[in-house]
Design a protein around this motif. Sequence first.
Motif, short mmCIF file in Angstrom:
data_model
loop_
_atom_site.label_atom_id
_atom_site.label_comp_id
_atom_site.label_asym_id
_atom_site.label_seq_id
_atom_site.Cartn_x
_atom_site.Cartn_y
_atom_site.Cartn_z
N CYS A 64 -9.05 3.46 23.23
CA CYS A 64 -7.58 3.54 23.24
C CYS A 64 -6.95 2.39 22.46
O CYS A 64 -6.04 2.60 21.68
N HIS A 66 -7.03 0.89 19.74
CA HIS A 66 -7.71 1.09 18.45
C HIS A 66 -7.49 -0.06 17.49
O HIS A 66 -8.19 -0.17 16.50
N GLU A 67 -6.55 -0.92 17.76
CA GLU A 67 -6.33 -2.09 16.90
C GLU A 67 -7.22 -3.26 17.30
O GLU A 67 -7.33 -4.23 16.56
N CYS A 79 0.45 -0.88 23.71
CA CYS A 79 0.64 0.08 22.61
C CYS A 79 2.07 -0.01 22.09
O CYS A 79 2.32 0.10 20.89
N THR A 80 3.01 -0.20 23.02
CA THR A 80 4.43 -0.15 22.66
C THR A 80 4.87 -1.34 21.81
O THR A 80 5.98 -1.33 21.30
N CYS A 82 3.62 -1.90 18.99
CA CYS A 82 3.67 -1.29 17.66
C CYS A 82 4.33 0.10 17.71
O CYS A 82 5.12 0.45 16.86
N HIS A 83 3.94 0.87 18.72
CA HIS A 83 4.42 2.25 18.81
C HIS A 83 5.75 2.27 19.58
O HIS A 83 5.76 2.55 20.78
N THR A 92 3.48 6.34 13.91
CA THR A 92 3.44 5.05 14.59
C THR A 92 4.53 4.98 15.68
O THR A 92 4.78 3.92 16.24
N ARG A 96 4.07 10.03 19.63
CA ARG A 96 2.78 10.49 19.09
C ARG A 96 1.60 9.67 19.57
O ARG A 96 0.48 10.17 19.67
N ALA A 97 1.84 8.39 19.88
CA ALA A 97 0.73 7.54 20.36
C ALA A 97 0.12 8.13 21.63
O ALA A 97 -1.06 7.92 21.91
N SER A 105 -5.07 9.13 21.89
CA SER A 105 -3.85 9.48 22.64
C SER A 105 -4.23 10.10 23.98
O SER A 105 -5.30 10.69 24.12
#
Length: 135
Positions: A64, A66-67, A79-80, A82-83, A92, A96-97, A105
């Motif tokens: 999950c 992934h970075e 996640c938020t 970036c997303h 991005t 969609r994330a 996802s």
Amino acid sequence: MKRLSQLLSAMAILALLPSFAPAYEVPKDLVIKRPAKNQPQASWVGPVNFPHGFHAVHNPCKACHHEESDRNLGQFLPCTQCHNKPGADDPTGFYRAFHNSKTVSCLGCHKQKRLTGQGTPPLSCTNGCHKLKKH
Ligand code: HEC
Ligand code: HEC
Ligand code: HEC
């Protein structure tokens, strides 16, 4: 003499390094919050309770995150960070994330696990993640 002082300063630097205890905690239960200025796709969508610890036991972190790779543990970003963009079409963006067909996802992985017969993760919007608000 020069070599000795180099060795001593190398040892001093080593002593300053933190111990090998991870610099992060693995959160157990999380609430995924909508970034500011980001409108939900439907009026019944509220904050989502996410059993993070349960998922972290059964999947590698980078399934999950992934970075982040297993080599730079200690940098697990939300996640938020970036997303956070609005709209359902931006790769991005926030939506969609969590919903696209890629296995990082939520929905993408749940579909994939069902297809391959690995458990029965929820697919339904309102029975799974978006519990309907009680009026
Ligand atoms: C099934 C997907 C998934 C797996 C597997 C997973 N995480 Fe997460 N993690 C998330 C999501 C989603 C969030 C919440 C992100 C948000 O709110 O933007 C999160 C949040 C976090 C946070 C909090 C970040 C912050 O500052 O708010 C940490 C720390 C974290 N995860 C560490 C880990 C570690 C360590 C592992 C592996 C042992 C792991 N995660 C496995 C999906 C996952
Ligand atoms: C440091 C920034 C960053 C973080 C943190 C991050 N992402 Fe991403 N993500 C991106 C970027 C940039 C892309 C688009 C390019 C790519 O695929 O690498 C992307 C792409 C995606 C995609 C594919 C979207 C599409 O429609 O193609 C998904 C799904 C996704 N991320 C989920 C997540 C989840 C879930 C988390 C948290 C557990 C997360 N991301 C954390 C930057 C980030
Ligand atoms: C890498 C794959 C993967 C990702 C990504 C993933 N899940 Fe899951 N999820 C699973 C599996 C596997 C199960 C359990 C299936 C089973 O045991 O039948 C599950 C179960 C669940 C459950 C039910 C838990 C229970 O107690 O029954 C919820 C709710 C859930 N996931 C929410 C989410 C949310 C929200 C996200 C995204 C933030 C997410 N999942 C991302 C694989 C994933």
